[in-house]
Enzyme design. Structure first.
Site: not given
Ligand code: PNS
Length: 162
Positions: A42, A95, A132
């Site tokens: 993003k 949601r 967001s």
């Molecule tokens: O608000 P968002 O952008 O939908 O959040 C996404 C988020 C931050 C939860 C996701 O990108 C994430 O889990 N990032 C951490 C990276 C990670 O651990 N990835 C491997 C397992 S999914």
């Protein structure tokens, strides 16, 4: 045993939908970590430190700060943070079916990586359309974001328009 959970997200910026899920989750666990994680997929609006600050203020203003810690994490896997703070549960707000489809693979991977379970919580349907990315778009084009975000966020973005 203290039950500790993590609500992860980009929170760029925190919305009323996020705040609703955070409040529900805080009522279910002894300790709740609200964790700002950068999402490279993003285009960012706010720096991580500002997102943390706005989350802290919004949570304080909502009177729900009691068992909530706000932090950020960019040092590796999300589950590494969970292991570091002793959290066994991730919380995600859902949601619609679109969110279920987006969140399910991540939930399975996080369980496989570190036995961290994901719990899906439903926000108030009044917030079902709030995201967001929508707030970022409305703010960038000069529209009124006040109906979708905590007061602290609306105030900040009005003072420092994007
Ligand atoms: O608000 P968002 O952008 O939908 O959040 C996404 C988020 C931050 C939860 C996701 O990108 C994430 O889990 N990032 C951490 C990276 C990670 O651990 N990835 C491997 C397992 S999914």
């Amino acid at each position: 045993m203290r039950r500790i959970a993590v609500v992860p997200g980009s929170f760029d910026p925190v919305t009323l939908g996020h705040l609703d899920v955070i409040e529900r989750a805080a009522g279910l666990f002894d300790e709740l970590h609200v964790l700002v994680v950068p999402n490279p997929g993003k285009t960012a609006l706010l720096p991580i430190s500002r997102r943390v600050e706005l989350l802290q203020k919004s949570i304080r203003d909502a009177g729900i700060a009691g068992n909530i810690v706000v932090a950020s994490w960019s040092m590796g896997l999300l589950v590494d943070y969970c292991l570091e703070v002793g959290a066994s549960v991730l919380i995600k707000g859902i949601r619609s079916q679109v969110d279920v489809a987006y969140e399910t693979p991540m939930a399975i991977v996080n369980r496989n990586l570190a036995a961290v379970e994901t719990v899906f919580l439903l926000p108030d349907p009044a917030h079902a359309h709030v995201s967001s990315s929508l707030v970022r778009q409305v703010a960038a084009l000069g529209g009124d974001i006040a109906p979708y975000v905590p007061e602290a966020v609306a105030e900040f973005l009005q003072k420092a328009p994007v």
